[in-house]
Design a protein around this motif. Structure first.
Motif, short mmCIF file in Angstrom:
data_model
loop_
_atom_site.label_atom_id
_atom_site.label_comp_id
_atom_site.label_asym_id
_atom_site.label_seq_id
_atom_site.Cartn_x
_atom_site.Cartn_y
_atom_site.Cartn_z
N LEU A 2 1.28 -0.83 15.52
CA LEU A 2 2.23 -0.05 14.73
C LEU A 2 1.45 1.05 14.00
N ARG A 3 1.88 2.28 14.18
CA ARG A 3 1.24 3.41 13.52
C ARG A 3 2.16 3.89 12.41
N LEU A 4 1.66 3.91 11.19
CA LEU A 4 2.44 4.34 10.03
C LEU A 4 1.90 5.69 9.55
N GLN A 5 2.80 6.62 9.30
CA GLN A 5 2.40 7.91 8.75
C GLN A 5 3.53 8.44 7.88
N GLY A 6 3.24 9.49 7.14
CA GLY A 6 4.24 10.06 6.25
C GLY A 6 3.85 9.83 4.81
N HIS A 7 4.83 9.68 3.95
CA HIS A 7 4.58 9.48 2.52
C HIS A 7 5.52 8.41 2.00
N GLY A 8 4.95 7.36 1.41
CA GLY A 8 5.77 6.29 0.86
C GLY A 8 4.98 5.00 0.75
N THR A 9 5.70 3.91 0.49
CA THR A 9 5.06 2.62 0.32
C THR A 9 5.48 1.68 1.45
N TYR A 10 4.63 0.68 1.69
CA TYR A 10 4.94 -0.32 2.71
C TYR A 10 4.26 -1.63 2.32
N CYS A 11 4.80 -2.73 2.84
CA CYS A 11 4.21 -4.06 2.64
C CYS A 11 3.97 -4.68 4.01
N CYS A 65 8.22 -4.46 5.00
CA CYS A 65 9.14 -3.41 4.59
C CYS A 65 8.40 -2.08 4.51
N ALA A 66 9.15 -0.98 4.56
CA ALA A 66 8.60 0.35 4.42
C ALA A 66 9.66 1.26 3.82
N SER A 67 9.24 2.15 2.91
CA SER A 67 10.19 3.07 2.30
C SER A 67 10.58 4.15 3.30
N GLN A 68 11.62 4.90 2.95
CA GLN A 68 12.21 5.86 3.88
C GLN A 68 11.26 6.97 4.30
N GLY A 69 10.24 7.28 3.52
CA GLY A 69 9.31 8.36 3.88
C GLY A 69 8.24 7.95 4.87
N VAL A 70 8.16 6.65 5.18
CA VAL A 70 7.15 6.16 6.11
C VAL A 70 7.74 6.20 7.53
N GLN A 71 7.06 6.87 8.42
CA GLN A 71 7.51 6.97 9.81
C GLN A 71 6.79 5.91 10.63
N ASP A 82 0.84 -1.19 0.00
CA ASP A 82 0.00 0.00 0.00
C ASP A 82 0.88 1.24 0.00
N THR A 83 0.26 2.38 -0.32
CA THR A 83 0.96 3.66 -0.36
C THR A 83 0.31 4.61 0.62
N LEU A 84 1.13 5.31 1.37
CA LEU A 84 0.66 6.36 2.27
C LEU A 84 0.80 7.70 1.56
N GLU A 85 -0.27 8.47 1.56
CA GLU A 85 -0.24 9.83 1.02
C GLU A 85 0.14 10.78 2.15
N PRO A 86 0.65 11.97 1.83
CA PRO A 86 1.02 12.91 2.90
C PRO A 86 -0.18 13.20 3.82
N GLY A 87 0.05 13.11 5.11
CA GLY A 87 -1.00 13.36 6.09
C GLY A 87 -1.83 12.14 6.44
N GLN A 88 -1.69 11.06 5.69
CA GLN A 88 -2.46 9.85 5.96
C GLN A 88 -1.81 9.05 7.08
N VAL A 89 -2.63 8.43 7.93
CA VAL A 89 -2.15 7.60 9.03
C VAL A 89 -2.88 6.27 8.97
#
Length: 194
Positions: free
Chosen positions: A168-177, A140-146, A123-130
């Protein structure tokens, strides 16, 4: 497996990384088959990855220059190209809550194939999405995912072994699996990032 290209060479590689020999050994990334073609590096060869487990799923992560991916090495099946995997210690409170004080980061250029039993969701996180996920479901998670840890406030179900104490709470902008089914790991394995 039959190959059309007679110049394709197969050889044995004892460890994925001698620098990370314990990770390579612990995750089963030892005594590997290495494919190469010294004559024609521009040509792409396809290698099929299969499993004896019908519930095991695979996903390909493409790493581009300048990108970094946090990755759990126990889920890695194959690495191609110039992907470099490095270990980092994370001695901060959320890492202790997650039970993972060692993080592995993939960078460079190439692909990493990961696996999970029960399926993989990318999935992809858009800016501001949690989004909130199970604590040990992240592959895995890309570097923009906090990554943050959040207490679930369910102490009694946790004590009875029915729920995790943290999410686990994911936020930021990027992709994760994430893996679709919860996997259990030993305490030592989780602490070392497996």
């Amino acid at each position: 497996t039959e190959f059309e290209d007679s110049r394709l060479r197969k050889g044995t590689q004892m460890m994925l990384s001698w620098r990370l020999w314990y990770m390579s050994w612990r995750c089963g990334l030892h005594v590997l088959t290495r494919f190469s073609n010294p004559d024609d590096s521009s040509r792409t060869h396809e290698v099929n990855i299969t499993s004896n487990d019908p519930d095991e799923y695979f996903s390909v992560i493409t790493v581009e220059p300048g990108q970094r991916y946090y990755i759990t090495p126990a889920d890695i099946v194959a690495v191609s190209g110039g992907v470099d995997i490095r270990a980092h210690w994370r001695l901060w409170l959320p890492a202790w809550c997650m039970g993972q004080v060692r993080a592995y980061v993939a960078s460079g250029r190439g692909t990493v194939v990961v696996r999970a039993v029960g399926g993989i969701t990318a999935d992809t996180l858009e800016p501001g999405q949690v989004t909130v996920r199970k604590l040990h479901s992240l592959i895995c998670a890309s570097q923009g995912v906090q990554l943050h840890v959040r207490r679930t406030e369910t102490l009694i179900p946790y004590l009875l072994g029915k729920a995790t104490l943290f999410d686990l709470r994911l936020q930021g902008h990027g992709t994760y699996c994430i893996r679709n089914t919860y996997s259990h790991s030993t305490v030592v394995g989780r602490l070392l990032g497996f």
